[in-house]
Motif scaffolding. Structure first.
Motif, short mmCIF file in Angstrom:
data_model
loop_
_atom_site.label_atom_id
_atom_site.label_comp_id
_atom_site.label_asym_id
_atom_site.label_seq_id
_atom_site.Cartn_x
_atom_site.Cartn_y
_atom_site.Cartn_z
N UNK A 59 0.83 -1.21 0.00
CA UNK A 59 0.00 0.00 0.00
C UNK A 59 0.87 1.26 0.00
N UNK A 60 1.92 1.25 0.79
CA UNK A 60 2.84 2.40 0.83
C UNK A 60 3.43 2.66 -0.55
N UNK A 61 3.78 1.59 -1.26
CA UNK A 61 4.37 1.74 -2.59
C UNK A 61 3.39 2.41 -3.55
N UNK A 62 2.14 1.98 -3.56
CA UNK A 62 1.16 2.54 -4.50
C UNK A 62 0.80 3.97 -4.12
N UNK A 67 -7.38 6.94 -5.10
CA UNK A 67 -8.37 6.50 -4.11
C UNK A 67 -8.08 5.05 -3.73
N UNK A 68 -8.39 4.76 -2.49
CA UNK A 68 -8.15 3.40 -1.97
C UNK A 68 -9.46 2.82 -1.47
N UNK A 69 -9.71 1.56 -1.83
CA UNK A 69 -10.91 0.86 -1.36
C UNK A 69 -10.46 -0.41 -0.64
N UNK A 80 -6.65 3.61 -8.75
CA UNK A 80 -7.49 2.98 -7.73
C UNK A 80 -6.73 1.83 -7.10
N UNK A 81 -6.59 1.88 -5.80
CA UNK A 81 -5.96 0.77 -5.07
C UNK A 81 -7.06 -0.06 -4.43
N UNK A 118 -4.74 -0.96 -9.29
CA UNK A 118 -3.74 -1.78 -8.62
C UNK A 118 -4.46 -2.51 -7.49
N UNK A 119 -4.47 -3.82 -7.53
CA UNK A 119 -5.17 -4.60 -6.50
C UNK A 119 -4.16 -5.46 -5.76
N UNK A 120 -4.43 -5.69 -4.48
CA UNK A 120 -3.54 -6.53 -3.69
C UNK A 120 -4.31 -7.76 -3.20
#
Length: 317
Positions: free
Chosen positions: A52-55, A67-69, A105-106, A146-148
């Protein structure tokens, strides 16, 4: 901010991310390939590796809307895409945009939400638009997801369907840092590193328009016909391998081409060579092939099969 050239853009991004991200140069290269091709990326790694820090850092250096979801079991498709809400005062329905209306979008832990909500991303990822109640809304450009996902926890998770996996340009693994790298991370925190990013000395070195200009340059990269045939032969082998139940789709072929061209740009060339194709073949194909059950029983991994295919397909010279 003045427009910058692709080479300066790439070097600037790497330089700024290098200030806070330790030992993830290969991952950063693949992330830049996704940016240059307007492709989506699936990041897989155990919690605590800094995904998350990277993105978040990437979005800050590129100067794009972010934006992060957090994907959870109770998340609904409208929580991502938005919904039409009745306005009592004006006595009419109004469309309220969801977090998908952004540049970057993360989607954190995307496999923790049910397939119904995961499916809400399909149209947006492929067509760069969402349709609500029969009306389509175009997303901003660039638009990249970008999804994790966590590779070790399966309880309470929902495996991504093939249709959604195929929309990711690449699937990238993030590994633990080395001992030296972890020592460096600890020293950064000991000196007061704040991962909230507000006080981190990283600069914005580009803009949305710069990204779009860089993406246009990809179209000018030369790819010889022999190399296109080489890529098709690789894809064809994924459909013929005795270890593979479902091979790569034509979308995988296109992804291999685009990622190879972007890698050539990263290497500051205006033409593709076989090494570009080999380098991106693993992240482009590993999530697009489905192994047969007996292959899993034997402990064979997708990377093993891709390695065998790359070893056996004749390289044009």
């Amino acid at each position: 901010m003045e427009a910058i050239q692709t080479k300066a853009f790439i070097r600037g991004i790497k330089g700024e991310l290098g200030k806070i991200i330790v030992e993830q140069e290969k991952v950063i290269d693949l992330i830049l390939i996704a940016i240059l091709t307007n492709g989506h990326l699936l990041l897989e790694g155990v919690p605590g590796l800094g995904k998350t820090l990277l993105i978040k850092s990437l979005a800050k250096t590129m100067g794009v809307d972010f934006k992060r979801v957090q994907f959870t079991p109770d998340l609904m498709p409208s929580d991502i895409t938005g919904a039409r809400i009745y306005n009592i005062k004006e006595k009419e329905f109004k469309f309220i945009k969801g977090p998908i209306f952004t540049n970057l979008l993360l989607g954190d832990e995307i496999n923790r939400t049910p397939p119904k909500t995961q499916a809400g991303l399909l149209e947006a990822m492929e067509e760069r638009r969402v349709t609500i109640d029969g009306e389509s809304y175009k997303l901003e450009e660039p638009f990249i997801v970008f999804a994790t996902q966590n590779p070790i926890e399966y309880e309470g998770t929902y495996p991504l369907p093939e249709a959604l996996l195929d929309r990711f340009l690449m699937k990238v693994h993030i590994d633990y840092p080395s001992i030296e790298g972890e020592v460096e991370i600890m020293k950064k925190y000991h000196k007061g590193f704040d991962k909230s990013l507000y006080d981190i000395d990283i600069k914005q070195i580009g803009s949305s328009e710069d990204i779009l200009n860089c993406q246009r340059e990809i179209a000018n990269i030369t790819v010889e016909d022999l190399l296109i045939e080489y890529m098709v032969n690789i894809i064809q082998k994924t459909r013929e391998s005795p270890f593979i139940e479902i091979g790569s789709s034509p979308r995988g072929s296109i992804s291999l081409l685009q990622a190879s061209k972007a890698n050539a740009v990263l290497m500051e060339r205006d033409f593709v060579i076989p090494e570009d194709i080999k380098k991106v073949a693993y992240p482009v194909l590993r999530h697009r092939i489905t192994l047969k059950p007996e292959a899993y029983v034997e402990g064979i991994k997708p990377e093993d099969v891709i390695h065998e295919i790359l070893s056996n397909v004749k390289v044009p010279r």
